[in-house]
Design a protein around this motif. Structure first.
Motif, short mmCIF file in Angstrom:
data_model
loop_
_atom_site.label_atom_id
_atom_site.label_comp_id
_atom_site.label_asym_id
_atom_site.label_seq_id
_atom_site.Cartn_x
_atom_site.Cartn_y
_atom_site.Cartn_z
N TYR A 36 44.19 51.83 48.23
CA TYR A 36 45.45 51.30 47.69
C TYR A 36 46.30 50.63 48.79
CZ TYR A 36 44.64 53.24 43.09
OH TYR A 36 44.12 53.50 41.85
N GLN A 37 46.27 51.18 50.00
CA GLN A 37 47.03 50.59 51.10
C GLN A 37 46.50 49.20 51.43
OE1 GLN A 37 49.78 51.84 52.61
NE2 GLN A 37 49.94 49.97 53.80
N LEU A 38 45.18 49.06 51.57
CA LEU A 38 44.59 47.76 51.87
C LEU A 38 44.84 46.77 50.75
CD1 LEU A 38 41.17 48.85 53.43
CD2 LEU A 38 43.16 47.92 54.63
N ALA A 39 44.80 47.23 49.50
CA ALA A 39 45.08 46.34 48.36
C ALA A 39 46.52 45.86 48.38
CB ALA A 39 44.79 47.07 47.04
N SER A 40 47.45 46.76 48.69
CA SER A 40 48.87 46.35 48.70
C SER A 40 49.16 45.38 49.84
CB SER A 40 49.78 47.57 48.80
OG SER A 40 49.66 48.18 50.07
N GLU A 41 48.39 45.46 50.92
CA GLU A 41 48.56 44.56 52.06
C GLU A 41 47.73 43.28 51.92
OE1 GLU A 41 47.46 46.93 55.41
OE2 GLU A 41 49.24 48.21 55.26
N PRO A 45 38.48 43.22 51.05
CA PRO A 45 37.60 42.06 51.15
C PRO A 45 37.30 41.38 49.82
CG PRO A 45 36.34 44.08 51.39
CD PRO A 45 37.79 44.46 51.35
N ILE A 46 37.84 41.91 48.73
CA ILE A 46 37.66 41.28 47.42
C ILE A 46 39.01 41.13 46.75
CG2 ILE A 46 35.30 42.11 47.08
CD1 ILE A 46 36.36 44.32 45.39
N GLU A 47 39.10 40.19 45.80
CA GLU A 47 40.36 39.92 45.11
C GLU A 47 40.73 41.07 44.18
OE1 GLU A 47 42.35 36.70 42.03
OE2 GLU A 47 40.28 36.46 42.67
N VAL A 48 41.98 41.47 44.22
CA VAL A 48 42.49 42.53 43.35
C VAL A 48 43.30 41.87 42.24
CG1 VAL A 48 43.98 44.56 43.20
CG2 VAL A 48 42.53 44.20 45.22
N ILE A 49 43.02 42.25 40.99
CA ILE A 49 43.71 41.71 39.82
C ILE A 49 44.62 42.79 39.26
CG2 ILE A 49 43.39 40.72 37.52
CD1 ILE A 49 40.50 39.98 38.50
N LEU A 51 46.60 44.28 36.19
CA LEU A 51 46.69 44.31 34.73
C LEU A 51 47.75 45.35 34.38
CD1 LEU A 51 42.91 44.29 33.76
CD2 LEU A 51 44.49 42.38 33.73
N GLY A 52 48.99 44.90 34.28
CA GLY A 52 50.09 45.84 34.10
C GLY A 52 50.21 46.69 35.35
N ARG A 53 50.11 48.00 35.20
CA ARG A 53 50.16 48.88 36.36
C ARG A 53 48.79 49.11 36.99
NH1 ARG A 53 54.40 53.35 36.56
NH2 ARG A 53 52.71 54.13 37.81
N ARG A 54 47.74 48.73 36.25
CA ARG A 54 46.38 48.93 36.75
C ARG A 54 46.00 47.85 37.75
NH1 ARG A 54 42.23 48.72 32.38
NH2 ARG A 54 40.91 49.23 34.13
N ARG A 55 45.15 48.21 38.68
CA ARG A 55 44.57 47.25 39.61
C ARG A 55 43.06 47.30 39.44
NH1 ARG A 55 47.99 48.53 45.06
NH2 ARG A 55 50.02 48.07 44.18
N VAL A 56 42.46 46.14 39.19
CA VAL A 56 41.02 46.06 38.98
C VAL A 56 40.44 44.96 39.87
CG1 VAL A 56 41.15 46.92 36.59
CG2 VAL A 56 41.25 44.46 37.03
N ALA A 57 39.13 44.94 39.94
CA ALA A 57 38.43 43.89 40.68
C ALA A 57 37.24 43.44 39.84
CB ALA A 57 37.95 44.42 42.02
N ARG A 58 36.85 42.17 40.01
CA ARG A 58 35.67 41.67 39.31
C ARG A 58 34.43 42.25 39.97
NH1 ARG A 58 38.73 36.57 39.45
NH2 ARG A 58 37.74 36.32 41.48
N THR A 59 33.53 42.73 39.16
CA THR A 59 32.30 43.33 39.67
C THR A 59 31.48 42.32 40.45
OG1 THR A 59 32.31 44.85 37.81
CG2 THR A 59 30.25 44.65 39.00
#
Length: 107
Positions: A36-41, A45-49, A51-59
């Motif tokens: 979560y820290q790396l995603a917030s910064e 290495p992959i794009e984070v999407i 969706l509301g409060r959720r965070r997902v990535a394309r497989t």
């Protein structure tokens, strides 16, 4: 405590989008807080999407980063989803043969 890493077979069997934690974090062998820290910064290495409060990535992005899909030039590992014993990933995935490319000649 870090959850056990995902096997190649488990990663190849994922749906189109996956949650940031535990799926992406486990595939990258990261702890939940680190994921979560790396995603917030913006440093994963992959794009984070979001969706509301959720965070997902394309497989497919996860597969590309891990080298589990062929590149556009036809090189890359040839992997098959299937059961593996333990976390012996070498049995389920082997490198594809190199593609010969001709170099341009000057005239």
């Amino acid at each position: 405590m870090t959850a056990p890493a995902l096997t190649i077979a488990e990663i190849l069997g994922l749906p189109a989008v996956v949650p940031l934690w535990p799926t992406v974090g486990r595939a990258l062998s990261l702890a939940e807080s680190t994921t979560y820290q790396l995603a917030s910064e913006g440093r994963l290495p992959i794009e984070v999407i979001r969706l509301g409060r959720r965070r997902v990535a394309r497989t497919v992005d996860l597969h590309r980063f891990l080298g589990l899909v062929p590149e556009e030039n036809g090189t890359g590992p040839a992997c098959e989803a299937g059961p593996t014993a333990g976390n012996d990933e070498g049995a389920a995935c082997e490198a594809a043969p190199p593609v010969e490319q001709s170099s341009p000649t000057a005239k």
